[in-house]
Design an enzyme around this catalytic site. Structure first.
Site, PDB file in Angstrom:
ATOM      1  CG  ASP A 169      -2.095   1.032   0.929  1.00 39.34           C
ATOM      2  OD1 ASP A 169      -2.324   1.377  -0.237  1.00 39.34           O
ATOM      3  OD2 ASP A 169      -2.703   1.494   1.903  1.00 39.34           O
ATOM      4  CB  CYS A 224     -20.504  -3.228 -10.710  1.00 39.19           C
ATOM      5  SG  CYS A 224     -19.068  -3.056  -9.660  1.00 39.19           S
ATOM      6  CB  CYS A 255     -24.906  -2.801  -8.831  1.00 41.50           C
ATOM      7  SG  CYS A 255     -24.822  -2.269  -7.099  1.00 41.50           S
ATOM      8  CB  CYS A 284     -20.861   2.090  -4.027  1.00 40.02           C
ATOM      9  SG  CYS A 284     -20.503   1.894  -5.768  1.00 40.02           S
ATOM     10  CB  CYS A 306     -13.118  10.363  -0.168  1.00 41.25           C
ATOM     11  SG  CYS A 306     -13.173   8.750   0.623  1.00 41.25           S
ATOM     12  CB  CYS A 356     -20.558  -3.421  -1.941  1.00 42.39           C
ATOM     13  SG  CYS A 356     -20.033  -4.366  -3.382  1.00 42.39           S
TER      14      CYS A 356
END
Ligand code: SF4
Ligand code: SF4
Length: 382
Positions: A136, A190, A193, A196, A216, A250
């Protein structure tokens, strides 16, 4: 190109504790580079000062990160834990911490597992192996690599969705100088959908696969080293570190298994739903002691307490008023914590909150605190 060796390497990944492993080649990720650069141009990565176009170039060219790279092993480990929030109790408002931070710092946990894997690779490969580990914080675009390796697909919330496990997984990657048979990308998507996109409280997902970072809550509570924009504060709910709203809705996450790794699970309910008022009483030493070894130290004490003030403003519990009043009046506090305490007093409203605000007006105040107090008093009048 060895398929047998690839399978043995993936099996080794599971032996050291990863849930899943997949292999990508080490070719440049041109589409990811284009997307990241477009995000930078659009301002969606503003505030992440290290995210430059040079970094985008580096992150998407594995051979630049490790000369001689031949393959990338992509690894996942679930961090899903379940913890029922305590019943609301007047006088004891609680905040929320994103699931990924309920346990130990995943950077440490995953890096240790990846190191254990790398140490055992020569025995599996029958030769010495050059490698570089990424967890990360290092400059490799892990999600596009995970997508190319078929570990998962890009969800419209920009997370990688693993079949049967959803997005509650950490990713790590190891660049190797081994020739390994790559896996194929999945054909899943997805579909129609958009749950989110609708669920995001700050409209930080303006379109499918697009994250407007500065809006965010994860960015606002963890990365932002400044005041949280006032217009966004009421929409942040009681999140004090990160946000899971776009993952909780989700449908792919519904049947996700819980984490195998005990270190990633919370020890107490306060690791997930901390009582807010005691958090404003922490000093630097208390903060370090309580959150050592977890991701929560990242915003530092003042950034965390800034978030706590916003959560208290949104929690609508009058028990917070005297505590916020003391924070606002405390000259030894960080100006941004005092300013956000003023905002919370404005949002909570009522005579006691107004008196706490007006009591500071005659005092000599930092310019930013004074602006917050003025705006908070205007909320009382509004
Ligand atoms: Fe929106 Fe929260 Fe998801 Fe960020 S983490 S995109 S604020 S729902
Ligand atoms: Fe994809 Fe729907 Fe999950 Fe969003 S909520 S990531 S659109 S499946």
């Amino acid at each position: 190109m060895s398929a047998g060796l690839a399978e043995r390497v993936k099996a080794l990944a599971q032996e050291v504790g990863f849930d899943r492993a997949a292999i990508s080649d080490a070719q440049p990720l041109h589409e990811a580079e284009r997307r990241i650069k477009a995000s930078i141009t659009a301002g969606y990565l503003d505030g992440l000062h290290w995210f430059t176009t040079e970094r985008a170039q580096r992150a998407t060219h594995p051979t630049g990160l490790m000369p001689g790279a031949r393959a990338i092993l992509v690894l996942s480990a679930s961090y899903l834990a379940r913890m029922t929030p305590p019943a609301p109790e007047p006088g004891r408002p609680r905040g929320r911490i994103a699931r990924y931070a309920w346990g130990a710092d995943y950077h440490d946990v995953l890096r240790d597992m990846a190191r254990a894997l790398v140490e055992r690779l020569p025995a599996v490969a029958g030769r010495s192996v050059r490698s570089r580990i990424f967890v990360d914080s290092s400059p490799l675009a892990e999600r596009p690599v995970a997508q190319r390796a078929g570990l998962g697909w890009f969800g419209k919330n920009t997370n990688i969705l693993l079949p049967g496990a959803g997005s509650w997984s950490f990713l790590a990657a190891v660049i190797l100088d081994l020739d390994l048979e790559p896996d194929q990308p999945l054909r899943k998507t997805c579909g129609a959908c958009t749950l989110c996109l609708q669920a995001c409280p700050t409209q930080a997902l303006p379109a499918a696969y697009v994250l407007d970072g500065p809006k965010c809550i994860s960015f606002l509570t963890i990365e932002l080293r400044a005041a949280i924009p006032r217009a966004l504060r009421p929409r942040m709910g009681t999140w004090v570190f990160g946000c899971d709203d776009c993952q909780e809705v989700c449908p792919v996450n519904r049947k996700a298994p819980t984490a195998r790794l005990a270190a990633l699970r919370p020890r107490t309910v306060d690791d997930a739903y901390p009582e807010l008022l005691p958090l404003l009483g922490l000093d630097a030493e208390g903060f370090r002691t309580r959150y050592r070894g977890t991701p929560i130290t990242r915003p530092k004490l003042w950034g965390f307490q800034r978030n706590v003030c916003v959560a208290l403003g949104n929690a609508s519990d009058p028990a917070a008023v005297p505590v916020l009043g003391r924070v606002l009046a405390d000259n030894d506090r960080h100006p941004l914590v005092r300013g956000h305490a003023a905002w919370a007093l404005g949002r909570l409203g009522g005579g006691a909150a107004r008196r706490a605000l007006t009591a500071t007006v005659s005092k000599s105040l930092d310019r930013t605190i004074r602006a917050e107090v003025t705006a908070a008093l205007a909320m009382h009048q509004g």
